[in-house]
Every structure is written in C-alpha cells, then in structure tokens.
Design an enzyme around this catalytic site. Structure first.
Site, PDB file in Angstrom:
ATOM      1  N   VAL A   1      37.027  46.151  46.489  1.00  0.00           N
ATOM      2  CA  VAL A   1      35.868  46.640  45.748  1.00  0.00           C
ATOM      3  C   VAL A   1      37.199  47.962  45.538  1.00  0.00           C
ATOM      4  CG1 VAL A   1      33.783  47.270  46.233  1.00  0.00           C
ATOM      5  CG2 VAL A   1      36.025  49.257  47.276  1.00  0.00           C
ATOM      6  N   GLU A   2      37.021  48.618  44.100  1.00  0.00           N
ATOM      7  CA  GLU A   2      38.679  49.278  43.889  1.00  0.00           C
ATOM      8  C   GLU A   2      40.415  48.252  43.548  1.00  0.00           C
ATOM      9  OE1 GLU A   2      39.481  53.201  45.079  1.00  0.00           O
ATOM     10  OE2 GLU A   2      37.280  53.951  45.057  1.00  0.00           O
ATOM     11  N   GLY A   3      39.975  47.424  42.662  1.00  0.00           N
ATOM     12  CA  GLY A   3      41.053  45.969  42.894  1.00  0.00           C
ATOM     13  C   GLY A   3      40.846  44.860  43.887  1.00  0.00           C
TER      14      GLY A   3
END
Ligand SMILES: Cc1cc2nc3c(=O)[nH]c(=O)nc-3n(C[C@H](O)[C@H](O)[C@H](O)COP(=O)(O)OP(=O)(O)OC[C@H]3O[C@@H](n4cnc5c(N)ncnc54)[C@H](O)[C@@H]3O)c2cc1C
Length: 825
Positions: free
Chosen positions: A502-504
C-alpha cells in the site's frame, strides 16, 4: 623541473578551487595572477605568453556570466535542452511539485551540513501526548486481542470500536478547534507503533483515518462549510471515512483511473436544476470502505456541456460522498492476509452528487492529483514507518527473550553463532528503523512535507520490517509457525506484505520514486534547469538557464574533485562533528554523498531521459541516497539520546551495514552503467582503492545479540513502546517474565553445576540434581523456588496452542481460548 612544478602547482590550485567550489571570478583572478607571474619571471617566448593571455580572455568570457556567454553558449544549449529533456506528464509534474525538500537536499548537495542535522530539535512528546499513550493507548491495547479479532470476530469487537471513537483515535490529526486531538506527528507515530505491537488490525483501523484521506484533504483544501461540518464528526467517529482511489484497472498507475464524472444539472433533495456531477466508479481494496459512512472518491471529471467553463477534460477530482447516497454500493469485504480490518470494493453508476460535494468546491475541481500528492508526504512519513517499527520492536523484544529462554543442545539458542546472525540483524535493523521513524516524524513537526524522504522511509522501513520478521520467525522455529492466541509473531508475518503493497507498492517506490523524484526535487540545479526550459519570457529563460547550467557544471567538477580527494584520503581530513566513535562515520558519509552526487549527475548525463526507464539503475541510485538518509538518522539518534555508551554496538552495526549496502549499490551501478569507460572512470574516482566497506563483523554481531538476550538499558531503549499486557498469561508478558526468571535461576544453576563437578551432589536429571543440592544445603529453599519458577515459566513460554482434531468448531468459532496441553493432560 620548473615546468613540472608549475604544472603540479596548477593542478593543485585547480583541484582546491574545484573542491571549494569557488566562483568563476576567483578562477579568473587566480589565472590572471598566474599568467602575470609567468609573464614577469618565466622567460617564455612572447608568442606563448600572448596565447596564454588570449586563452584567459576567452575562458573568462565563457566562464563568467557574461552577455557573450549567454548569447554564444547558453541560448543554443537551452534550445537543445528543450528538445532532449524527458517529457514530464502533468501527473508526474504535480508529484514533483508536491511536498518539500529537507535533509535529502543536503545529501544531494554532495556536502551535507552535519551541524544542520544536529541542530534539528530532538522530537519529543508533550505531557498530554505522553498521558494519552500511557492512558487510552494502553487501554486500547489491553482491550485488543489479535487472535480474537482475526480468527473469531473478523472485526474489532464493538467495545473496541466504541472506545477508539470516544477517545479520539480516529481524529489524531484533526486540530483541537474541530474537536480532534491535534497531535504532533511524533505522537501519532508512537500511537500507531504501540498499537501495532499488540494488534495489527487495530493499528491499521486507526492508521487509515489519520493518513491520506478525507480529514487530511479537508484540512488543506476543504471549504469552510465542509470543514465545519465534517471535521468535528470525523474527530469523534460519528463519520467513518475511507478514501477510494484504486480501481481494478488502475493500481500503481493511479493517475490512470477510468472512474469518471460528468458535470450536469440534476435533481437533488427535491430541488431541480441543481449543478452537480453524475459519477460512475468501481473501486477495490478500500480500507474501512465496507463500514464507511463517508466515501472520499477520486475520479476524472468531464464537462462536455461546458457548464463550468471552457475545458472539457477537467482532470482528477476528489469528492466526499455520504455512503447513504442512493446508488452508492459499499459493504462487501476483501480478506487481506488474515488481517481483519475492514477493506473492500465499492462502486456506483451515474450517481448524482451536488457540486458542493467536491472537496474545496468547484475551484478545486480538476486539482485532485495535486491535492493527493501534496497530502501524501505527511501520512506516508508516519503510518507505515510506525507500523514497521512496531513490528520490528516486538520482534526484537521477543526474539531476544526467546533466544535466551529456549535451550537446545543444553545452550540458549541465541548463543549459537548461526542464530546470532539473525538476532544481530534484528537488533541493528530495529535501531536504524526507529531512528529514521523518529527523525522523519520530527521533520513533519517542523512543518516539512518531505516527499522523497517519505518514500525512503516507506520503502526501507517496510522492507527491513519484512527482514526482521523473517529472522524472528526463523529463530522462533515452530513456536512462530503454530497459530493460536499465544503466537505473537505469525499475524504480523502474514500481514507485512500489506505494508509492502500500500501507499505506493515497494518495487515501484524503489525503482521509480526515490531517485526519480529525488533527482529532480533534491538536486540543487536540475529543477532550475527544467524550470528555465519552461520559462515563457525568452530573456529570463536564458538568464535562468545560464545560471543553472554553469552552476551545475561547477557542481559536477566540485564533486569529482571532492570524491577523488576523499577517496584517496579516506575523507580523514574532512571536518565533521561527532565523537571518537562517530566522527569516522560522518566523514565516510560526506565522502559517499559526494560520490553519490557525482554518480547521479553522470548517470543523468549518460542516460538522459532514458534513466526513467532504466529502473534498476535508478533504484540503485535511490538505494545510495536512502542508506545515506538512514545512516544520518542513526547518527542523529545517538546524539539526541546523549550518546549512550550502551547503544554503541547497535549504532556501529547499523551504520556499518548501511555503508556496506551503499557500496554494493555503487558497485551495482559501476557494473551496469552503459558506457564502460565512464563507469570505470567513476569507479576509480569514488573507490580509488577498490571495495573498502565490510559488512558488520561477526564479533560486533555477537555484541548486539548480547544486548538483546538480557534486560539492560540499551534493550529497553530499543524496544520502548512495545505494549506489555497486565495479564500474566499474555504470551509476550509470559516470555518477559520467563526471561527474568531464567536469568535469576542461572546463578543457582551455576552453584549446582559446581557442586556436581566437585562430586558434592549426584543425579541424572536437572530435577534430581536440584533436589539433591537442596538436601545437601548447596542451595537454599528460596533458590530452589527460583529454579522451579524458571522451569515453569520457561515451559509456559515455549509452549504453543493446540486444538481438537477437527479444529473444533467450538474452539475456533465460539471461544477465545485454545485448549492448552496442560489443561488436557
Ligand atoms: C490491504 C490493502 C489496503 C488498501 N487500501 C487502499 C485504500 O484505502 N484506498 C485506495 O485507494 N487504495 C488502497 N489500496 C490499494 C493500493 O494502494 C494498491 O494495491 C497499490 O497501489 C498497488 O496497486 P495494485 O495492487 O493494483 O498492484 P499493481 O499496480 O498491479 O502492481 C503490481 C506490481 O507491479 C509493480 N509495478 C507497477 N508499475 C510499476 C512500474 N512502473 N515500475 C516498477 N514496478 C511497477 C508494483 O510495484 C507491484 O509490485 C489498498 C491495497 C491493499 C492490498
């Protein structure tokens, strides 16, 4: 001889001037003096001297920012740059413009100002924040039982949900004026970290509303009405938010979302002809989505009838949509790796929403990507780093204790060299991860939004957490594998890929973001050169380009001179802060910062726009920058903690490991850069004596392990923030109790051993020997009790849960406790 001396002197001057990055005018004056001296004393022919003077005039005109240079060199070069610079899409540009440049800028400069690093204040909690950690956070941890949550309820229990809403956990980033807790980044980080050590599900459920989502976006972009209405409701958990960007077709390439809205007029709450948007979307993986009452939604906005103005494709737009709005579908769940936080898909077709649902109102329609990028850095700097450090600290505490308590071949397993290797990595990684977590949170509290740094800590802390968890699992053997309420590792082990994704997602973050963004954001000249190519005023464009381009050339020359000088001397003459233990590290980091700056520039020159596609090269450049950052944070931590002598082994291990990884990344580049001559030249400048940086030595690893295997101040500092349950039967508490008891028993065991060796007592088993020792007065009754307590606690600590043969529907689904071996026998 004279000529040789003159040449050597000239080289020395050129080198010194380059090293010191003296301005062109200083070069000009020095050259004029030198040629003047030659004219007066050398006796050279007048034609040679005349040629030198002509050369000087040409060099002075081209080397200094003169109108002639601008006309002859800079203007044509600007034209060329305009053609060859890689095309940057609008979404990339908005990502590049977002956030701030912080310590990463210093590292990119090739000559970091260490005093600046050390002058950043030590991140500290306010009394109120400390009280929150000692009060509600402890309580929430005590209430959260990850086994019950992930195995039986598949959700947080209702009292836990109520508690975290009532105590403001969902509104830590919301200012007090809106009823939130208004916490510092450090406090936010500490809360997530501690929760993680108890329950990953609880931590993620708290993390998400405090990261990039409706509250963060409203704070920066919301209209007054939106803020006044939603922020107090979000702060108290009256609204449960989620933020939906990812769709089945657009994950990493989130800018390419197919979800769309059409500006139109429609009926809204009985009123006709209301200006609004008809939105169609399909999202997945959305955390808290299944229970959200407020859906933050990203979609691309179109205005075919030009109701908002001239543009038809307005761009990515963010709206807040109550999930009760007709046509909004939420509720279904995914099952992300046995973590039981709420996560699922949502969708809608032609759902009409009024224009004031757009975050920031109509003015911000189409600004969504910029808004997201600008808000990303703060959350990315805090949430997953805190989560990763929480996992690592739990591993450090429990693996150290388990390594002492668990014996095989009559030895604590933590003393076997093979096991030491794994435990040393746990200790060193945890130290540097925690240092980077705190330093980065401190930057946010100073008002920074460090975009590149946030990508560094996101990637490296989640990756190191994965390594730490793997090591901890290996050391625990079957104890880590058999699931049940007393397994404190397995859920984190299962959940770590979530943090990676997640988040990149991590591969993309390493290969595209860290250096890709850093090279342009952190570099002292590249952004200026790009800006000059886009400047509309032709005169100003040439002026700006001239300054940036020639500044850049000077920068490359300086880094080359510095890298070579420091390579030859081992940077031993570089003036740095620190003490006898750390000064060498500051010097080495300065040296490699110069090497990195040189390598980054040459790679950009050699590869130009294609560097963006050469992800493995970009990744290695990012690795060097990242290790420089991580090592800086370890040094900062050591200073912030007032140089504790007990932590030195952890510091040494973590920095030596970072330096070693850095060297590997350098060599990976030397071996793979296209242009073999340039690669070899770079290698001989940056590493004139070849490879120099060794991985931490085994002996140092053993010293780190010793710190983890027994209670001591360094271990306490390293694992500060791990939740310790009040329940004596809790598995982590049992293990810590066992550690204390086993250590207390060791002195007694030594007495028995000595008596046995001397023939004073006899016996086959440890129990027989202890009984005989008590009989013979070798040990006292109190000592015998100490032995017995250690025996019981050791056994309790090493046991795992077992279940009925059919995995008893009763035990699994109806009770919270597995049946223990003791209860059955
Ligand atoms: C548990 C969970 C919670 C989530 N919560 C939310 C949420 O609340 N809101 C939300 O909007 N989204 C959420 N997401 C989505 C998350 O942000 C995406 O999963 C992530 O962006 C990756 O997208 P993807 O899974 O489709 O992988 P893909 O994009 O298909 O990527 C697959 C792999 O390819 C790599 N890759 C892709 N492109 C490149 C490239 N150019 N260079 C190098 N490597 C590349 C990636 O790094 C990855 O390793 C969540 C996801 C999960 C699993």
């Amino acid at each position: 001889m004279n000529v040789l001396l003159i040449i050597l002197a000239a080289i020395a001057v050129v080198w010194t001037f380059s090293y010191r990055r003296l301005p062109a005018i200083a070069w000009t004056v020095a050259a004029a003096i030198a040629i003047g001296l030659l004219t007066a004393y050398s006796g050279w022919s007048s034609s040679s001297l005349a040629a030198l003077w002509v050369l000087l005039i040409v060099a002075a005109v081209l080397g200094n920012p003169t109108p002639l240079r601008r006309a002859l060199v800079s203007r044509p070069l600007l034209g060329l740059f305009r053609k060859i610079l890689p095309q940057i899409s609008q979404t990339e540009q908005e990502a590049l413009d977002a956030g701030t440049v912080w310590w990463d800028g210093e590292l990119f400069s090739g000559n970091p100002d260490w005093n600046r690093l050390l002058s950043f204040p030590k991140p500290t909690l306010s009394a109120e924040e400390r009280a929150f950690l000692d009060g509600p956070v402890e309580e929430l941890c005590q209430m959260s039982n990850e086994w019950e949550i992930t195995h039986e309820l598949f959700d947080l229990p209702s009292p836990v949900w109520q508690f975290l809403k009532d105590k403001g956990f969902l509104g830590m980033i919301i200012p007090r004026e809106y009823g939130g807790l208004g916490f510092s980044a450090l406090a936010h980080s500490e809360v997530i970290m501690k929760l993680t050590t108890r329950s990953g599900t609880t931590a993620i459920s708290v993390m998400v509303p405090n990261s990039l989502g409706p509250a963060e976006l409203l704070l920066h972009y919301g209209t007054k009405e939106q803020k006044d209405y939603y922020l107090p409701r979000l702060a108290k958990g009256i609204e449960i938010p989620c933020f939906a960007l990812t769709s089945p077709e657009a994950g990493s390439d989130a800018g390419g979302i197919p979800d769309f809205g059409i500006v139109c007029r429609g009926e809204w709450e009985g009123k006709k002809d209301v200006l609004g948007i008809r939105v169609t979307w399909e999202k997945r993986y959305i955390t808290l989505g299944p229970i959200a009452t407020l859906l933050g939604l990203a979609f691309r906005l179109h205005d075919p009838e030009h109701l908002l103005g001239g543009t038809e494709d307005i761009g990515i737009t963010l709206a807040l949509i109550p999930t009760r709005t007709p046509g909004v579908h939420t509720g279904r769940r995914h099952m992300p790796l046995n973590a039981a936080f709420m996560n699922g898909p949502n969708w809608g077709k032609n759902v009409f929403i009024p224009m004031d649902y757009v975050i920031g109102g109509v003015d911000y329609a189409g600004q969504g990507w910029k808004m997201l990028m600008n808000s990303l850095a703060a959350g990315r700097s805090i949430s997953l780093p805190a989560n990763s450090v929480g996992m690592a600290k739990l591993c450090a505490l429990t693996t150290g204790a388990y390594g002492h308590v668990r014996t095989q071949f009559r030895m604590p397993i933590g003393r076997f060299e093979g096991v030491e290797e794994a435990i040393a990595r746990i200790g060193g990684n945890t130290y540097i991860m925690d240092a980077a977590r705190m330093m980065t949170a401190g930057a946010i509290d100073l008002g920074e939004k460090p975009a590149v740094v946030s990508a560094i800590v996101k990637y490296h802390l989640t990756e190191r957490a994965r390594q730490v968890l793997n090591d901890a699992m290996d050391v625990h053997g079957g104890k880590g594998i058999c699931m049940g309420p007393s397994n404190y590792l397995a859920r984190a082990y299962q959940q770590i890929p979530i943090a990676i994704t997640v988040e990149g997602a991590n591969i993309l973050t390493r290969t595209m973001i860290i250096f890709g963004q850093g090279a342009i954001r952190g570099h002292p000249y590249v952004l200026k050169e790009i800006a000059a190519t886009r400047e509309a005023d032709p005169r100003q464009a040439v002026l700006d380009f001239d300054a940036a381009f020639f500044g850049h050339l000077g920068f490359i020359a300086a880094n080359k001179a510095r890298a070579l000088w420091m390579g030859l001397t081992g940077a031993r003459f570089v003036h740095v802060p620190g003490d006898a233990h750390t000064r060498r590290y500051y010097q080495q980091l300065t040296r490699f910062a110069s090497g990195f700056a040189l390598l980054a520039d040459v790679s950009m020159l050699v590869l130009g726009g294609s560097l963006k596609r050469r992800e493995r090269l970009s990744a290695r450049l990012g690795d060097i920058l990242s290790q420089l950052y991580l090592a800086s944070s370890a040094l900062k931590r050591y200073e912030d903690d007032d140089r504790p002598a007990q932590d030195l082994q952890l510091l040494h291990w973590s920095i030596q490991d970072a330096l070693h990884r850095m060297e590997q990344a350098f060599y990976g580049l030397f071996e793979n850069l296209p242009g073999r001559f340039i690669a070899r030249m770079l290698q001989s400048v940056i590493f004139p004596y070849g490879r120099e940086l060794r991985a931490p030595r085994d002996e140092l690893g053993s010293q780190v392990v010793a710190l983890l295997l027994t209670p001591n101040p360094a271990r306490e500092r390293l694992t500060a923030g791990v939740f310790m349950s009040r329940d004596e039967d809790d598995a982590v508490r049992t293990l810590e109790n066992a550690l204390g008891a086993v250590i207390a028993a060791e002195a007694v065991e030594a007495k028995i051993h000595a008596a046995h060796k001397a023939g004073t007592i006899a016996g086959k088993s440890p129990d027989q020997l202890a009984g005989h020792a008590l009989q013979k007065g070798v040990i006292s009754r109190a000592e015998a009790e100490t032995l017995e307590r250690a025996r019981q606690l050791r056994r309790k600590a090493i046991m795992v849960d077992d279940f009925p043969q059919d995995f008893g529907k009763t035990e699994i689904y109806q009770t919270t406790k597995a049946v223990t071996f003791e209860a059955l026998h």
